[in-house]
Write an enzyme that holds these catalytic residues in place. Structure first.
Site, PDB file in Angstrom:
ATOM      1  N   ALA A 131       0.728  -1.000  -0.061  1.00  0.00           N
ATOM      2  CA  ALA A 131       0.043  -0.050  -0.119  1.00  0.00           C
ATOM      3  C   ALA A 131       0.896   1.202   0.049  1.00  0.00           C
ATOM      4  O   ALA A 131       2.030   1.181  -0.119  1.00  0.00           O
ATOM      5  CB  ALA A 131      -0.834   0.075   1.189  1.00  0.00           C
ATOM      6  N   SER A 132       0.112   2.368   0.232  1.00  0.00           N
ATOM      7  CA  SER A 132       0.987   3.796   0.228  1.00  0.00           C
ATOM      8  C   SER A 132       1.936   3.968   1.213  1.00  0.00           C
ATOM      9  O   SER A 132       3.018   4.648   1.090  1.00  0.00           O
ATOM     10  CB  SER A 132      -0.160   4.711  -0.015  1.00  0.00           C
ATOM     11  OG  SER A 132      -0.829   4.826   1.113  1.00  0.00           O
ATOM     12  N   ALA A 134       2.734   1.409   3.630  1.00  0.00           N
ATOM     13  CA  ALA A 134       3.600   0.024   4.071  1.00  0.00           C
ATOM     14  C   ALA A 134       3.140  -1.142   3.219  1.00  0.00           C
ATOM     15  O   ALA A 134       2.203  -1.090   2.558  1.00  0.00           O
ATOM     16  CB  ALA A 134       3.430  -0.426   5.562  1.00  0.00           C
ATOM     17  N   GLN A 135       4.178  -2.057   3.535  1.00  0.00           N
ATOM     18  CA  GLN A 135       3.689  -3.559   2.789  1.00  0.00           C
ATOM     19  C   GLN A 135       3.812  -4.557   3.806  1.00  0.00           C
ATOM     20  O   GLN A 135       4.517  -4.340   4.876  1.00  0.00           O
ATOM     21  CB  GLN A 135       4.524  -3.910   1.548  1.00  0.00           C
ATOM     22  CG  GLN A 135       6.043  -4.011   1.659  1.00  0.00           C
ATOM     23  CD  GLN A 135       6.807  -4.056   0.268  1.00  0.00           C
ATOM     24  OE1 GLN A 135       6.316  -3.349  -0.659  1.00  0.00           O
ATOM     25  NE2 GLN A 135       7.815  -4.849   0.354  1.00  0.00           N
ATOM     26  N   VAL A 136       3.204  -5.777   3.418  1.00  0.00           N
ATOM     27  CA  VAL A 136       3.096  -7.047   4.337  1.00  0.00           C
ATOM     28  C   VAL A 136       3.835  -8.083   3.882  1.00  0.00           C
ATOM     29  O   VAL A 136       3.538  -8.449   2.731  1.00  0.00           O
ATOM     30  CB  VAL A 136       1.516  -6.999   4.767  1.00  0.00           C
ATOM     31  CG1 VAL A 136       1.435  -8.265   5.476  1.00  0.00           C
ATOM     32  CG2 VAL A 136       0.846  -5.945   5.373  1.00  0.00           C
ATOM     33  N   LYS A 168       4.358  -6.242   9.049  1.00  0.00           N
ATOM     34  CA  LYS A 168       3.963  -4.869   8.127  1.00  0.00           C
ATOM     35  C   LYS A 168       5.297  -3.819   8.184  1.00  0.00           C
ATOM     36  O   LYS A 168       5.864  -3.578   9.517  1.00  0.00           O
ATOM     37  CB  LYS A 168       2.927  -4.170   8.864  1.00  0.00           C
ATOM     38  CG  LYS A 168       2.488  -3.026   8.151  1.00  0.00           C
ATOM     39  CD  LYS A 168       0.939  -2.712   8.723  1.00  0.00           C
ATOM     40  CE  LYS A 168       0.435  -1.610   7.835  1.00  0.00           C
ATOM     41  NZ  LYS A 168      -1.098  -1.239   8.385  1.00  0.00           N
ATOM     42  N   ASP A 303     -11.781   1.739   9.404  1.00  0.00           N
ATOM     43  CA  ASP A 303     -11.588   1.393   7.914  1.00  0.00           C
ATOM     44  C   ASP A 303     -12.209  -0.155   7.678  1.00  0.00           C
ATOM     45  O   ASP A 303     -11.375  -0.909   7.248  1.00  0.00           O
ATOM     46  CB  ASP A 303     -10.067   1.436   7.520  1.00  0.00           C
ATOM     47  CG  ASP A 303      -9.957   1.807   5.936  1.00  0.00           C
ATOM     48  OD1 ASP A 303     -10.983   1.838   5.511  1.00  0.00           O
ATOM     49  OD2 ASP A 303      -8.803   1.377   5.517  1.00  0.00           O
TER      50      ASP A 303
END
Length: 529
Positions: A131-132, A134-136, A168, A303
């Site tokens: 994502a904008s 972070a990434q997992v 993350k 969210d």
């Protein structure tokens, strides 16, 4: 001068991308840098498909992480953008190409002070999402006898040895990139106020400031870890809602390690049916979870789109991604309940009076006219089947009322409204003949009886008296000190004489309770008919 040139150059680049997607309307509305707009408009192609909001969403996605987050943030502000534009921005996908596994590993080493192989027996270099911010990555923890954790039921674990986890990791340089773009946003907001005074009612500087605060919290993964932990504690005895446990020893400001979660996306109807799930039962659990978070705890997942809500093999709801959370204090929840009761009775004058008692209606506004406005929105839907009512259109009408009566907006309630719409959308997609609010009706009634019934009001009045008595000695001491200061002439008690002493400002968080409560209230009256 240097800042102005840098801003102008950046604006030209933004305008070119907006023009490419035929999405120049936002800069047109702001009325800043008209010369840039004239140049960009010549580049705009004709016949680009989609609504204005869809075009803008595509442009923001191309502009990068900060603009993606800005679009998602503004999707909660239907009061500023309008219902359709906000709805289109809510579909903006927070997805970017992943950064390299070498960078991910370097971040782990820098944050934890140990090599990746020392803390994980396996680390998947291919991220499962990017994502904008972070990434997992999926991994398997080596475990540490000193580490403490909790399992899905909230019971302590001795260690994490060979446990599957999700890691993350913040994007490298993301904080610097956001800081640069935020400087631009502040400049644009200032220019908008100078060149377009009519935009002052939208409070552009306050909007940017709130966006900055939201993003800063989201970029500190320790805050997300704390949110997940608190939410998990709230549902520790409720197996219908599962929150991944946090591995605190393998988490930091830029890294968050939690237990791996599995399940089917909440909106995948075909997969849920194939797995043998009862959709009404799943929706019933989702309804209970939503209202427990909002009314029981006053702390809710901010969210709750389908990508963040899964259904496990036992039909329970699994939540992920806790970067955005909402809170409602106890008194706000009580006022919501009082408004629900008034709406159930179709007593619109009483509904208006609750707003006055809470200080929500601005001074000078007519109680009778406000009650009439409430009636104009609620009465047309009375008696209609719930699944025929569009809460999106209803909330749009309520927003128009708040604007007419100059009622300020509170972000957490906008967040609540957005999540209500998400819950409604999932419900209709899974089972059009059902509605999540119908399933939640018994919970609403029980909570109202327990918290706003006669006995509850007596208990609260007694507690308030006790609190007042406890504060009395300190209050008297404060009065004595103030009297001594006045007598000795040592200080002035002028705390703002330069302001109009008769001018009363409505609390900044007050107004939107009106329309969010009305949305819940209208729901209640429909359920009661």
């Amino acid at each position: 001068m240097l800042r102005t040139l840098r801003t102008l150059w950046r604006l030209i680049g933004i305008a070119r991308i907006l023009a490419r997607h035929d999405a120049l309307a936002p800069l047109d509305e702001l009325g800043v840098a008209p010369g840039v707009m004239i140049f960009a408009r010549r580049l705009a192609p004709k016949g680009v498909e989609g609504r204005p909001g869809q075009k803008l969403a595509r442009a923001l996605a191309e502009l990068g992480p900060t603009f993606i987050k800005l679009g998602q943030f503004l999707s909660t502000r239907a009061d500023l953008l309008g219902e359709q534009l906000a709805a289109d921005l809510s579909e903006l996908q927070d997805s970017l190409p992943p950064f390299s596994s070498d960078q991910a590993r370097e971040t782990i080493v820098a944050e934890l002070g140990r090599e990746v192989d020392e803390v994980f027996s396996h680390f998947d270099d291919q991220p499962v999402s990017a994502a904008s911010i972070a990434q997992v990555h999926l991994a398997v923890a080596r475990g540490d006898p000193a580490a403490q954790a909790e399992d899905w039921s909230g019971k302590p674990l001795e260690n994490w040895a060979e446990r599957e986890v999700a890691v993350k990791i913040l994007r490298p340089g993301v904080e610097r990139a956001f800081a640069q773009d935020l400087e631009l946003f502040y400049t644009l907001a200032e220019l908008a106020l100078r060149t377009q005074p009519k935009l002052a009612r939208f409070k552009p500087l306050e909007v940017v400031r709130l966006f900055e605060e939201t993003v800063k919290i989201e970029m500190d993964l320790r805050m997300e870890a704390a949110a997940a932990s608190e939410l998990g504690d709230n549902f520790a005895d409720d197996p219908t809602y599962r929150v991944p446990p946090v591995n605190w020893q393998l988490s930091s400001k830029r890294i968050l390690t939690v237990g791996k979660a599995d399940g089917i996306r909440m909106d995948n109807r075909a997969a849920l049916l194939e797995a043998g799930h009862d959709l009404e039962e799943v929706l019933g659990k989702a309804a209970a979870i939503f209202f427990k978070q909002v009314f029981r705890d006053g702390f809710f997942h901010g969210d709750q789109h389908p990508g963040n809500m899964w259904v496990d093999k036992d039909g329970n709801i699994v939540a992920v991604d806790f970067g955005i959370m909402g809170r409602l204090d106890r008194k706000t929840r009580w006022y919501l309940a009082d408004m629900l009761l008034a709406t159930l009775d179709r007593d619109y004058r009483r509904l208006a009076e609750v707003h006055v008692e809470a200080g929500y209606l601005p001074p000078g506004a007519s109680l009778e006219v406000f009650a009439q406005a409430l009636r104009s929105v609620c009465e047309p839907i009375s008696g209609r089947p719930l699944n025929e009512i569009s809460f999106a259109r209803l909330l749009g009408q309520l927003l128009q009322i708040t604007e007419s009566f100059d009622m300020p907006v509170q972000p957490q309630l906008l967040l609540l409204q957005k999540n209500m719409l998400m819950a409604e959308g999932i419900s209709r997609k899974l089972e059009p003949s059902l509605n999540i609010w119908v399933l939640a009706q018994p919970l609403i009634e029980d909570w109202m009886r327990a918290n706003r019934g006669p006995e509850a009001r007596v208990r609260e009045a007694a507690r308030e008296v006790a609190r007042t008595v406890e504060r009395l000695p300190q209050t008297l001491a404060n009065i004595e000190r103030a009297a001594a200061v006045l007598a000795a002439g040592e200080a002035s008690l002028n705390t703002g004489a330069h302001q109009n002493p008769t001018h009363k400002v409505a609390p900044a968080w007050a107004g939107p309770v009106a329309w969010v409560a009305l949305a819940l209230g209208v729901l209640a009256v429909v359920l009661a008919l």
